[in-house]
Structure formats: structure tokens, C-alpha cells
Design a protein around this motif. Sequence first.
Motif, PDB file in Angstrom:
ATOM      1  N   PRO A 170     -45.141 -32.782  27.503  1.00 48.16           N
ATOM      2  CA  PRO A 170     -44.175 -31.783  27.035  1.00 48.16           C
ATOM      3  C   PRO A 170     -44.146 -31.660  25.507  1.00 48.16           C
ATOM      4  O   PRO A 170     -44.939 -32.290  24.811  1.00 48.16           O
ATOM      5  CB  PRO A 170     -42.860 -32.347  27.542  1.00 48.16           C
ATOM      6  N   TRP A 171     -43.188 -30.881  25.032  1.00 52.99           N
ATOM      7  CA  TRP A 171     -43.137 -30.534  23.607  1.00 52.99           C
ATOM      8  C   TRP A 171     -42.147 -31.344  22.804  1.00 52.99           C
ATOM      9  O   TRP A 171     -42.026 -31.148  21.600  1.00 52.99           O
ATOM     10  CB  TRP A 171     -42.806 -29.056  23.461  1.00 52.99           C
ATOM     11  N   ASN A 172     -41.409 -32.239  23.448  1.00 48.06           N
ATOM     12  CA  ASN A 172     -40.361 -32.923  22.669  1.00 48.06           C
ATOM     13  C   ASN A 172     -40.875 -34.080  21.806  1.00 48.06           C
ATOM     14  O   ASN A 172     -40.366 -34.335  20.730  1.00 48.06           O
ATOM     15  CB  ASN A 172     -39.207 -33.361  23.576  1.00 48.06           C
ATOM     16  N   ALA A 197     -48.223 -29.397  25.348  1.00 53.01           N
ATOM     17  CA  ALA A 197     -47.390 -28.233  25.680  1.00 53.01           C
ATOM     18  C   ALA A 197     -47.827 -27.027  24.858  1.00 53.01           C
ATOM     19  O   ALA A 197     -48.343 -27.175  23.744  1.00 53.01           O
ATOM     20  CB  ALA A 197     -45.928 -28.549  25.414  1.00 53.01           C
ATOM     21  N   GLU A 198     -47.567 -25.864  25.411  1.00 53.85           N
ATOM     22  CA  GLU A 198     -47.982 -24.609  24.770  1.00 53.85           C
ATOM     23  C   GLU A 198     -47.445 -24.490  23.340  1.00 53.85           C
ATOM     24  O   GLU A 198     -48.148 -24.051  22.427  1.00 53.85           O
ATOM     25  CB  GLU A 198     -47.437 -23.452  25.614  1.00 53.85           C
ATOM     26  N   THR A 199     -46.174 -24.940  23.136  1.00 55.55           N
ATOM     27  CA  THR A 199     -45.566 -24.722  21.814  1.00 55.55           C
ATOM     28  C   THR A 199     -45.962 -25.776  20.781  1.00 55.55           C
ATOM     29  O   THR A 199     -45.738 -25.573  19.593  1.00 55.55           O
ATOM     30  CB  THR A 199     -44.021 -24.686  21.914  1.00 55.55           C
ATOM     31  N   GLY A 226     -53.096 -24.678  26.089  1.00 54.78           N
ATOM     32  CA  GLY A 226     -52.701 -23.467  26.811  1.00 54.78           C
ATOM     33  C   GLY A 226     -51.357 -23.657  27.496  1.00 54.78           C
ATOM     34  O   GLY A 226     -50.727 -24.717  27.367  1.00 54.78           O
ATOM     35  N   ASP A 227     -50.923 -22.659  28.224  1.00 56.25           N
ATOM     36  CA  ASP A 227     -49.614 -22.740  28.867  1.00 56.25           C
ATOM     37  C   ASP A 227     -49.713 -23.385  30.252  1.00 56.25           C
ATOM     38  O   ASP A 227     -50.721 -24.021  30.591  1.00 56.25           O
ATOM     39  CB  ASP A 227     -48.954 -21.357  28.914  1.00 56.25           C
ATOM     40  N   GLY A 228     -48.677 -23.187  31.056  1.00 49.82           N
ATOM     41  CA  GLY A 228     -48.609 -23.831  32.364  1.00 49.82           C
ATOM     42  C   GLY A 228     -49.813 -23.563  33.267  1.00 49.82           C
ATOM     43  O   GLY A 228     -50.141 -24.373  34.119  1.00 49.82           O
ATOM     44  N   GLY A 246     -42.280 -33.731  32.068  1.00 48.93           N
ATOM     45  CA  GLY A 246     -41.756 -32.381  31.859  1.00 48.93           C
ATOM     46  C   GLY A 246     -40.559 -32.140  32.756  1.00 48.93           C
ATOM     47  O   GLY A 246     -39.831 -33.076  33.108  1.00 48.93           O
ATOM     48  N   SER A 247     -40.389 -30.887  33.145  1.00 51.92           N
ATOM     49  CA  SER A 247     -39.191 -30.536  33.906  1.00 51.92           C
ATOM     50  C   SER A 247     -39.292 -30.973  35.364  1.00 51.92           C
ATOM     51  O   SER A 247     -40.387 -31.074  35.926  1.00 51.92           O
ATOM     52  CB  SER A 247     -38.982 -29.022  33.853  1.00 51.92           C
ATOM     53  N   THR A 248     -38.145 -31.204  35.967  1.00 52.02           N
ATOM     54  CA  THR A 248     -38.090 -31.620  37.366  1.00 52.02           C
ATOM     55  C   THR A 248     -38.683 -30.533  38.262  1.00 52.02           C
ATOM     56  O   THR A 248     -39.393 -30.823  39.227  1.00 52.02           O
ATOM     57  CB  THR A 248     -36.635 -31.935  37.756  1.00 52.02           C
ATOM     58  N   GLU A 268     -42.607 -38.166  35.133  1.00 51.17           N
ATOM     59  CA  GLU A 268     -41.481 -38.548  34.273  1.00 51.17           C
ATOM     60  C   GLU A 268     -40.742 -37.262  33.969  1.00 51.17           C
ATOM     61  O   GLU A 268     -41.245 -36.412  33.240  1.00 51.17           O
ATOM     62  CB  GLU A 268     -42.014 -39.236  33.013  1.00 51.17           C
ATOM     63  N   LEU A 269     -39.573 -37.090  34.593  1.00 53.01           N
ATOM     64  CA  LEU A 269     -38.917 -35.785  34.568  1.00 53.01           C
ATOM     65  C   LEU A 269     -37.616 -35.817  33.767  1.00 53.01           C
ATOM     66  O   LEU A 269     -37.479 -36.614  32.857  1.00 53.01           O
ATOM     67  CB  LEU A 269     -38.701 -35.320  36.005  1.00 53.01           C
ATOM     68  N   GLY A 270     -36.700 -34.976  34.122  1.00 50.39           N
ATOM     69  CA  GLY A 270     -35.507 -34.818  33.299  1.00 50.39           C
ATOM     70  C   GLY A 270     -34.490 -35.930  33.450  1.00 50.39           C
ATOM     71  O   GLY A 270     -34.714 -36.918  34.159  1.00 50.39           O
ATOM     72  N   GLU A 351     -32.504 -20.130  24.143  1.00 46.48           N
ATOM     73  CA  GLU A 351     -31.768 -19.268  25.087  1.00 46.48           C
ATOM     74  C   GLU A 351     -31.171 -20.091  26.222  1.00 46.48           C
ATOM     75  O   GLU A 351     -30.058 -19.846  26.674  1.00 46.48           O
ATOM     76  CB  GLU A 351     -32.697 -18.180  25.642  1.00 46.48           C
ATOM     77  N   LYS A 352     -31.910 -21.108  26.653  1.00 49.78           N
ATOM     78  CA  LYS A 352     -31.408 -21.961  27.738  1.00 49.78           C
ATOM     79  C   LYS A 352     -30.155 -22.726  27.273  1.00 49.78           C
ATOM     80  O   LYS A 352     -29.168 -22.823  27.996  1.00 49.78           O
ATOM     81  CB  LYS A 352     -32.512 -22.939  28.168  1.00 49.78           C
ATOM     82  N   ILE A 353     -30.209 -23.245  26.050  1.00 49.23           N
ATOM     83  CA  ILE A 353     -29.062 -23.979  25.505  1.00 49.23           C
ATOM     84  C   ILE A 353     -27.863 -23.038  25.380  1.00 49.23           C
ATOM     85  O   ILE A 353     -26.751 -23.364  25.808  1.00 49.23           O
ATOM     86  CB  ILE A 353     -29.409 -24.594  24.122  1.00 49.23           C
TER      87      ILE A 353
END
Length: 489
Positions: A170-172, A197-199, A226-228, A246-248, A268-270, A351-353
Motif C-alpha cells: 500500500p501507500w502508507n 501502490a499507484e500513488t 501501476g494500479d489495482g 491493503g484494504s480488507t 495484512e489488512l485494515g 474524500e473518504k475521510i
Amino acid sequence: MAELEKKARQALVPSGWDYAPAPESREIVRIEERYGHFVGGEWLEPKESYTTISPASEEPLAEVGQATPAEVRAAIATAREAFENGWSALPGSERAKYLFRIARILQERSREFAVLESLNGGKPIKESRDVDLPLAAAHFFYYAGWADKLEYAFPNRRPRPVGVAGQIIPWNFPLLMLAWKIAPALAAGNTVVLKPAETTPLTALLFCDVVRQAELPPGVVNIVTGDGRAGAAIVEGDVDKIAFTGSTEVGKAIQRELAGTGKRLTLELGGKAANIVFDDCALDQAIEGIVNGIYFNQGHVCCAGSRLFVQESIHEDVVKKLKRRMQTLRVGDPLDKNTDIGAINSRMQLEKIEELVEAGKEEGAEIYQPPCRLPEKGYWFAPTVFTDVAQSYRIAQEEIFGPVLSVLTFRTPAEAVEKANNTPYGLSAGIWTEKGSRILWMAERMRAGVVWANTFNRFDPASPFGGYKESGFGREGGRHGLEPYLEFD
Ligand code: NDP
């Protein structure tokens, strides 16, 4: 005497401290205009590409490849060749040398990596410099130590590498997650195809330079960007194991896809961690732990202490002290060494936040944000705390993955346990109390992979990390982190 007192009262006492800007120089990093995929030690010209930006300024940084399924297949085939033609048969002591080399080069080039991580991901330089980079190097050092001792790590079990590992991160914590994935895989004798991650592809692409500098045999580490869709192509490809963080939601999709294929999987998820504060704790220390627990890395942390449980008798005091401490947090330029909270990683995440924070207000929670001026360009969100939160609110249930804390209360330890475990996740938890017996009593009952006592967000390569329930399965770090990359006779 009266005269003296009057003078003392008149003396100038500073009412606050202003920080002068202290920006880290970008000069140390050279960003290429275009990047390809790193396959077999060479750069492959990508068929498609996209622009990666700085989330703090929205400034374009580079053109990066968007891997097609054919490009991903080529990377996997190269990794398989490298696995079969030498790497898996290399003595552990030889593999260790490469890992030690990588660790040392990361240390030598850490400033360059830290600046690039902050530029591309938005995290404050003091975190990439003091947390991400030292830990990434430490992971390579740690697993270098295991490479020639696998028989001792798993006595009487004859460990063998599994083959080609597909790794999706992931990107974090871009470079740190790369280290968590690549170091144990290589130590165990596997080869890898990794997708950042893409970003946030840039530090993974700079890492390819380290791989070359360390003279790692070509094809042992391959990086496609690349992306997903590129991630999905790795999952579908001819790999022996998938390691995903990444995300669940995506984790579940991968698990469904792999069911029955015989490919191994770790997820390893959320998380939605409980940080539990008892009335006998060292309160000021706990406040620092609460702030670090949720505002570290803008709250983009899977194990973030996003649900704060405070014993009812000290609730008012904790909230008052917390709000006062929040007023001192500096939000802004990630490359400024004084910055505590940097940019949100992407517009999508912002936007999600925003959506979840709106939901919190609508459901009836009380919001507090300290006064702070956010930059006009880029993606930003002020540190936020919600009080009057009910367990059923979305902000207490869903992973926000941003600088947003929900405060809840409890009266007894048993109630704290019940509320803390009332979540589909189970990655981490924190306990603040001066009583050792209470720490042990609580830790035993927490359904969480990591339980911190009187601290939070501490990581060590020797310590296994991973989840319960929807936070995933398998462990990364420590001796446990080798196991998913090994087969046993
Ligand atoms: P994702 O799960 O989508 O991203 C994680 C990685 O998986 C990225 O490399 C991503 O690529 C890749 N990916 C996406 N779709 C697929 C697929 N179908 N098959 C294989 N790989 C895939 O997380 P998001 O970035 O979308 O973030 C969404 C939410 O997930 C966050 O708000 C947060 O709650 C949570 N999250 C949790 C993390 C953790 O550490 N546990 C880390 C990141 C997010 P790409 O970058 O192109 O999407």
C-alpha cells in the motif's frame, strides 16, 4: 519588595513559540522524467504509463509505467528463471551478504530515500527520516541474520523456499512495506515480483538502483508499477505465494480468487484499534501516546489507535489535555523538519475521510479541530477529535485511515475489553495503566495481533506483526515472518 514584584510582572514572558521554516532540500534526489518496470535487472519500456504527483502540491513528479498483464507475466517468468537458475540453491550465507549490502546502502542513502518518500507520499520528513528509513534498513539487517540459520529457526523441519512471491503493497509506508515483504522472502531463498501502490511508486523505483548497487543477481527482485489491475495480474499469475497489505475489501477479493489454487497467501489488512486509558496511568505520557497513536503519518496507519477508550473518571481531563496538545501540532509542508502532520496521500483518500467525518457529525458526535491554516493546493485534513461517540456510529466502526480520533468511555476493565473487541478488526491495541497485573490481564483478553503497553506504534523487525479476524492472517516480522516464505519436508 512591591517594586520588585511589579518589575517581574512587567518582564516580557513569551506567550508562544513560532517555528521558522526548516525545509529539507530536494536537491539530494534526482527524479527521472520516466520510469519503466524493473525486470531481470533492466528497465523495461512500459506500454502504458501515468503521472505520479506530490500530494502536498499536486505537482507532477514523473511518468510511471502502468503494467499490462503481459508485462506482469514477463516479470513473473523472469523471477521464476532467477529462482530456478541459482538463487534458491545459493547457500544462506551468500544470500545474507546481499541482504546486508542492501541494508547498508539504504542507510548510506537514507536522506535521499526519506526526501523522496515525503515528496511522493506526503508524510512529514521527520517521520520518513526517523521511522521509515531506519526501520526499512533494520528489516534487511534482521533477515540477513536469519538467511543462514533457517534450520535453527525451524529445528527438525528442513525448510525450503516456496518459489516466486507476488507482493502487493500500500501507500502508507511505501519503502517500509517493501522491506517487510522483500527481506524475509529473499532470506528464505525466494525471488519476488513486487507492485507498489499507484500513488507512491517512486521509492520502490529508487530501490531498484539499490538492488543494482548491491549486485543482486538479475531477476531476484522485479518491480512492476501501476494500479489495482497490475496487482490483480500478479494474483492471477504463475506465482507460488501472494503477500498483500491493503484494504480488507481487496484482501477478501484476493482470498476468493486464490481459493483452491494451492497458492499460499498472507493478508495484512485494515484495523480500528482501541487505545485504552485507565485512570491510574501517567496522564501526560498517555496524551503523547494518544497523539502518536492517531496523528502519526496522518493516521494512514493500519494499526492506528483510532478508537480512544477513556475511563469515565478522567474523561474530562483527558479531552481537555488532548485538545490543548492538538493545538500545538504543526500541519503543512511534508519537507519541513518541524511538520507534525503532512498531506493526505491522495484526493480519493481525502474524500473518504471527509465523507466519514460528515457521517460522524450527522450521527451526533461532537467535533473538535484546532485552529490551523491548511495550504491551498494539495490534499489536507486538520487533526480531528470526536467526543460523544456511540459504539454504533460509523466513525467508531469503520476504518477512516486519516487523522480522526473517536473518544468513547468505559467504567470497568471488563467493559473496556468488551468494547475494544467489539469490532470486525483485530490488528492492534494499546493499554495505559501503571499496574503491570492489569496490563497482563487486559493483553490476554484483547483480540489483537499486537498489544502495546504504555506506548503505541512501536515497531521492531524482531517482533511479529499481523491481525485477527478481518485484519488478516499470517505474520510479518520476527522468525514468524519467515514461515510464509518456506515449505517444510
Ligand atoms: P487497496 O487495498 O486498494 O490497495 C492496496 C494495494 O493493492 C495497492 O497496491 C493497490 O493498487 C492494490 N490493488 C488494488 N486492487 C487490487 C486488486 N483487485 N488485486 C490486487 N491488488 C490490488 O487500498 P486503497 O489504496 O484503495 O485504500 C483504501 C482503504 O484501504 C484505505 O482507506 C484504508 O482504509 C485501507 N488501507 C489499509 C492499509 C493497511 O495498511 N492495512 C493500507 C492502505 C489502505 P493501487 O494502489 O493501484 O490501488
